[in-house]
Design a protein around this motif. Structure first.
Motif, PDB file in Angstrom:
ATOM      1  N   MET A  52       1.111  -1.130   0.131  1.00 47.92           N
ATOM      2  CA  MET A  52       0.131  -0.364   0.123  1.00 47.92           C
ATOM      3  C   MET A  52       1.091   1.171   0.022  1.00 47.92           C
ATOM      4  O   MET A  52       0.578   2.804   0.003  1.00 47.92           O
ATOM      5  CB  MET A  52      -0.419   0.330   0.946  1.00 47.92           C
ATOM      6  N   LYS A  53       2.487   1.151  -0.538  1.00 50.97           N
ATOM      7  CA  LYS A  53       3.093   2.343   0.033  1.00 50.97           C
ATOM      8  C   LYS A  53       2.807   3.184  -1.485  1.00 50.97           C
ATOM      9  O   LYS A  53       3.348   4.267  -1.427  1.00 50.97           O
ATOM     10  CB  LYS A  53       4.679   2.276  -0.036  1.00 50.97           C
ATOM     11  N   TYR A  54       2.151   2.677  -2.470  1.00 54.15           N
ATOM     12  CA  TYR A  54       2.348   3.459  -3.800  1.00 54.15           C
ATOM     13  C   TYR A  54       1.042   4.281  -3.419  1.00 54.15           C
ATOM     14  O   TYR A  54       1.121   4.677  -4.754  1.00 54.15           O
ATOM     15  CB  TYR A  54       1.538   2.412  -4.880  1.00 54.15           C
ATOM     16  N   LEU A  55       0.118   4.067  -2.878  1.00 57.28           N
ATOM     17  CA  LEU A  55      -0.509   5.008  -2.912  1.00 57.28           C
ATOM     18  C   LEU A  55      -0.218   6.487  -1.821  1.00 57.28           C
ATOM     19  O   LEU A  55      -0.996   8.056  -2.576  1.00 57.28           O
ATOM     20  CB  LEU A  55      -1.731   4.905  -1.213  1.00 57.28           C
ATOM     21  N   LYS A  56       0.628   6.507  -1.059  1.00 58.22           N
ATOM     22  CA  LYS A  56       1.460   8.519  -1.330  1.00 58.22           C
ATOM     23  C   LYS A  56       2.668   8.742  -2.316  1.00 58.22           C
ATOM     24  O   LYS A  56       2.426   9.478  -2.466  1.00 58.22           O
ATOM     25  CB  LYS A  56       3.172   7.630   0.101  1.00 58.22           C
ATOM     26  N   PHE A  57       2.532   7.817  -3.608  1.00 54.95           N
ATOM     27  CA  PHE A  57       3.410   8.308  -4.490  1.00 54.95           C
ATOM     28  C   PHE A  57       2.625   9.193  -5.712  1.00 54.95           C
ATOM     29  O   PHE A  57       2.433   9.289  -6.232  1.00 54.95           O
ATOM     30  CB  PHE A  57       4.284   6.947  -4.805  1.00 54.95           C
ATOM     31  N   THR A  58       1.082   7.607  -5.511  1.00 58.65           N
ATOM     32  CA  THR A  58      -0.320   8.278  -6.709  1.00 58.65           C
ATOM     33  C   THR A  58      -0.780   9.662  -5.848  1.00 58.65           C
ATOM     34  O   THR A  58      -0.990  10.531  -7.443  1.00 58.65           O
ATOM     35  CB  THR A  58      -1.083   7.369  -6.591  1.00 58.65           C
TER      36      THR A  58
END
Length: 64
Positions: free
Chosen positions: A1-7
């Motif tokens: 779920m770390k991709y939510l920070k980058f999206t």
């Protein structure tokens, strides 16, 4: 779920592109710069919304 920070930062990039597009269309009478500015405003709103949601999700997972 770390991709939510980058999206969420993708929304800022989209906002910058739309603001640039709106500024370049500002003096052209046939173009509609307001659409670009509206999309940019929506993208900035989505950035803050996603950042707040991501923080809330992260806080909920750290408490469990």
């Amino acid at each position: 779920m770390k991709y939510l920070k980058f999206t969420s930062y993708a929304y800022l990039i989209i906002a910058l592109i739309c603001i640039y597009d709106g500024i370049t269309k500002w003096n052209d009478e046939t173009a509609q710069p307001w659409l670009s500015f509206g999309i940019a405003a929506m993208a900035v709103f989505m950035f803050f919304f996603r950042a707040k949601y991501s923080k809330r999700f992260e806080d909920r997972n750290s408490n469990q």
